[in-house]
Design a protein around this motif. Structure first.
Motif, PDB file in Angstrom:
ATOM      1  N   VAL A  71       1.290  -1.388  -0.565  1.00  0.00           N
ATOM      2  CA  VAL A  71      -0.351  -0.337  -0.080  1.00  0.00           C
ATOM      3  C   VAL A  71       1.330   1.483   0.073  1.00  0.00           C
ATOM      4  O   VAL A  71       0.954   2.013  -0.580  1.00  0.00           O
ATOM      5  CB  VAL A  71      -0.990   0.016   0.570  1.00  0.00           C
TER       6      VAL A  71
ATOM      7  N   ASN B 226       1.170   4.224  -3.336  1.00  0.00           N
ATOM      8  CA  ASN B 226       0.532   5.231  -3.000  1.00  0.00           C
ATOM      9  C   ASN B 226       1.945   6.211  -3.349  1.00  0.00           C
ATOM     10  O   ASN B 226       1.282   7.478  -3.824  1.00  0.00           O
ATOM     11  CB  ASN B 226       0.531   5.827  -1.339  1.00  0.00           C
TER      12      ASN B 226
ATOM     13  N   SER C 264     -11.992   8.361  -2.941  1.00  0.00           N
ATOM     14  CA  SER C 264     -11.239   7.092  -2.085  1.00  0.00           C
ATOM     15  C   SER C 264     -11.817   6.869  -0.226  1.00  0.00           C
ATOM     16  O   SER C 264     -11.128   5.836   0.739  1.00  0.00           O
ATOM     17  CB  SER C 264      -9.978   6.889  -2.329  1.00  0.00           C
TER      18      SER C 264
ATOM     19  N   THR D 192      -9.293   8.499   5.535  1.00  0.00           N
ATOM     20  CA  THR D 192      -7.624   8.426   5.110  1.00  0.00           C
ATOM     21  C   THR D 192      -7.982   6.426   5.934  1.00  0.00           C
ATOM     22  O   THR D 192      -6.853   5.574   5.699  1.00  0.00           O
ATOM     23  CB  THR D 192      -6.928   9.025   5.766  1.00  0.00           C
TER      24      THR D 192
ATOM     25  N   GLU E  48      -8.291   3.827   3.848  1.00  0.00           N
ATOM     26  CA  GLU E  48      -7.001   3.581   3.027  1.00  0.00           C
ATOM     27  C   GLU E  48      -6.141   2.814   4.027  1.00  0.00           C
ATOM     28  O   GLU E  48      -6.144   1.707   3.590  1.00  0.00           O
ATOM     29  CB  GLU E  48      -6.894   5.055   2.710  1.00  0.00           C
ATOM     30  N   GLU E  49      -6.279   3.243   5.284  1.00  0.00           N
ATOM     31  CA  GLU E  49      -5.147   2.280   6.231  1.00  0.00           C
ATOM     32  C   GLU E  49      -5.704   1.182   6.575  1.00  0.00           C
ATOM     33  O   GLU E  49      -5.043   0.518   7.205  1.00  0.00           O
ATOM     34  CB  GLU E  49      -5.275   3.239   7.731  1.00  0.00           C
TER      35      GLU E  49
ATOM     36  N   LEU F 229      -6.929  -1.193   4.203  1.00  0.00           N
ATOM     37  CA  LEU F 229      -6.601  -1.473   3.091  1.00  0.00           C
ATOM     38  C   LEU F 229      -5.375  -2.653   3.313  1.00  0.00           C
ATOM     39  O   LEU F 229      -5.927  -4.234   2.468  1.00  0.00           O
ATOM     40  CB  LEU F 229      -6.645  -1.084   1.963  1.00  0.00           C
TER      41      LEU F 229
ATOM     42  N   LEU G  67     -11.404   3.616  -3.969  1.00  0.00           N
ATOM     43  CA  LEU G  67     -10.913   2.854  -2.768  1.00  0.00           C
ATOM     44  C   LEU G  67     -11.174   1.447  -3.222  1.00  0.00           C
ATOM     45  O   LEU G  67     -10.056   0.418  -3.026  1.00  0.00           O
ATOM     46  CB  LEU G  67     -11.956   2.844  -1.085  1.00  0.00           C
TER      47      LEU G  67
ATOM     48  N   ALA H 176      -7.780   0.439  -5.458  1.00  0.00           N
ATOM     49  CA  ALA H 176      -6.801   0.891  -4.709  1.00  0.00           C
ATOM     50  C   ALA H 176      -6.937  -0.954  -3.876  1.00  0.00           C
ATOM     51  O   ALA H 176      -5.428  -1.243  -4.529  1.00  0.00           O
ATOM     52  CB  ALA H 176      -6.297   1.451  -3.836  1.00  0.00           C
TER      53      ALA H 176
ATOM     54  N   TYR I 222      -5.103   9.169  -4.426  1.00  0.00           N
ATOM     55  CA  TYR I 222      -6.285   8.602  -5.646  1.00  0.00           C
ATOM     56  C   TYR I 222      -7.771   9.407  -4.512  1.00  0.00           C
ATOM     57  O   TYR I 222      -8.388  10.129  -5.263  1.00  0.00           O
ATOM     58  CB  TYR I 222      -7.362   7.108  -4.718  1.00  0.00           C
TER      59      TYR I 222
END
Lengths: 258, 255
Positions: free
Chosen positions: A143, A147, B31, B34, B37-38, B40, B70, B73, B141
């Motif tokens: 990840v 990024n 997305s 945060t 995303e963390e 994921l 999201l 990703a 994203y």
């Protein structure tokens, strides 16, 4: 629905008590700040999704990863060992390169140089990043790398295509189905006739995944075994199938309206 | 209910579930948060192990359906892991030596003071270092990144030996939930005893000084401690673009 903070904290304390009896207080002392940090980050809440029974599962997961990975993370972030970084940096470069090629960069040495930049940027991020111990290291590192690559793409002014389409599969959408799964009596229900028609227009593989997941209630592992695919591919096929279905439904509706 | 009716009813239920998922697809833009995303990495790991994420993490699965970025990703990383097994070797990959210069980040060595049995450790973070930590992130994203999109900032992560003890200290901060326009700093501290006869020197006290902000808290044991909130105006310029004050963290035995 999340557990209330007090209830969550009680479950955590209960699980830590039993962990202390099993593995000793030292480990609990090491784990407690990690759990506190993860609680602040809502990670525990997202993992448990309101189920008290999952709290102990979460803590054991963190403990297992901590016992397995702490020394490695320490060597990466604190000791900054060249030897440990060597294989990770090689992997990060390869991941970056393949990602950039997938995003349209030529498979050449210029792209490789860009990939190295991305990997170094990711490595710098990784040095200071917080590792939550509720996940394995590699997905977490991937990840970070992805990024960094996206940041690079933005800096180059490159548009990042969202929801890239697999054109090969879409070209199959009008193919006649074979091995009919859905019977005529289902089509009599007008409420779902459009949906069934759209399912039949999916590519074979994506149709099979939709059928097995929704209509036969099979797990990803079961679907993977039946289709002779890796389970990761099944997750990917399922989401792409949903995207295709939306598109097909819209196309079919447009045809009706014409 | 006849068998055919049952089957048809079962199929309709299944179709309903499918239709429900389809109706959730892309209802939001971007997305997610945060925090999403963390998460994921954890979800990708679970998916790789064959966990049915729709059943195990229904709320997160919904978010994968809702937020196209999201989901993208998630799929791209999953697919990259999948494709790696059969991927051809990269011709240039092994041909050169690795550059480890990124590891040689300019160290701000802590300042250690000893007076008899008393000691104190002081870490400093310069304006340049802080600016790098707080620079507006080009988050993955996201079209327009603003610094307030990042949730957690790691200000310091250090390990230091002091009198047969090894202290691991991590200072991080996040936006205050109680006070708008403020940051809440947290300190994680862990101690490893290097000789059996030495007991950890708790309680300790830690002082955080950042611009005009100065607070001292007592630490009774290993774990996580919270400082009072820091108004952002104390450390940032008016446009919230530039850090204007250095940071100092001190750790010492409680007097």
């Amino acid at each position: 629905m999340s557990l209330q903070p007090d209830a969550l904290q009680r479950e955590i304390d209960k699980a830590l008590e039993s962990l202390a009896e099993e593995k000793g207080m030292d480990l609990v002392v090491r784990i407690r700040p990690i759990l506190s940090a993860n609680l602040d980050r809502n990670r525990i809440q997202k993992f448990t999704e309101g189920k008290a029974v999952s709290v102990e599962e979460y803590i054991r997961r963190v403990v297992g990863n901590y016992e397995r990975l702490n020394a490695y993370i320490h060597q990466l972030q604190i000791e900054r060992s060249n030897e440990v970084w060597e294989s990770l940096l090689k992997n990060m470069r390869n991941w970056s390169y393949r990602f950039l090629v997938k995003k349209g960069y030529q498979a050449n040495q210029v792209t490789w140089e860009h990939a190295k930049e991305c990997a170094n940027e990711a490595a710098r991020s990784l040095l200071g990043a917080y590792f939550p111990y509720d996940t394995d290291f590699e997905p977490w590192a991937r990840v970070v790398v992805q990024n960094a690559c996206l940041k690079f793409l933005r800096s180059m002014g490159k548009e990042i295509p969202i929801l890239e389409e697999s054109l090969d599969d879409l070209e199959d959408t009008l193919r006649r189905f074979s091995g009919l799964v859905f019977r005529d009596e289902d089509r009599k229900d007008r409420q779902y006739s459009e949906l069934f028609e759209a399912i039949l227009q999916l590519s074979d593989l994506r149709r099979q995944v939709i059928e097995m997941k929704y209509f036969r209630n099979l797990s990803p592992n079961e679907i993977a075994e039946k289709l002779g695919r890796n389970v990761r591919a099944i997750h990917s096929l399922q989401f792409h199938a949903l995207q295709d279905l939306r598109k097909i439904l819209a196309q079919n509706r447009n045809k009706i309206n014409e | 209910m006849s068998e055919n009716q049952f089957r048809s009813s079962k199929r309709q239920e299944a179709a309903k579930r499918l239709a429900d998922d389809l109706s959730q697809l892309d209802v939001a833009s971007g997305s997610g948060t945060t925090e999403d995303e963390e998460m994921l990495a954890l979800i990708i790991e679970e998916a790789s192990q064959g966990i049915d994420i729709a059943k195990r993490y229904p709320a997160f699965y919904r978010r994968l359906l809702n937020f196209p970025d999201l989901r993208q990703a998630f799929l791209e990383i999953l697919e990259s892991i999948e494709e790696e097994d059969g991927a051809p070797a990269i011709p240039w990959a092994d041909k050169e030596e690795l550059d480890f210069s990124f590891l040689a980040v300019p160290a701000s060595w802590p300042e250690i003071t000893k007076r008899g049995d008393n000691w104190s450790i002081r870490w400093q973070r310069t304006l340049d270092t802080l600016q790098t930590i707080f620079s507006p992130p080009d988050l993955a994203y996201r079209a327009d990144a603003i610094f307030s999109e990042e949730l957690w900032f790691t200000l310091l992560r250090e390990e230091i030996a002091m009198e047969d003890l090894r202290y691991t200290v991590a200072l991080e901060c996040t936006f205050s939930e109680e006070n708008e326009g403020a940051l809440t700093p947290f300190l994680n501290i862990a101690v490893m005893v290097e000789t059996r006869t030495k007991l950890p020197a708790f309680p300790l006290q830690t002082s955080l000084q950042w611009g005009t902000y100065k607070q001292t808290i007592q630490i009774s044991g290993e774990g996580r401690a919270k400082f009072p909130d820091i108004p952002i105006n104390t450390i940032y310029d008016e446009e919230h673009r530039k850090i204007i004050a250095e940071l100092n963290l001190t750790l010492e035995p409680f007097p």
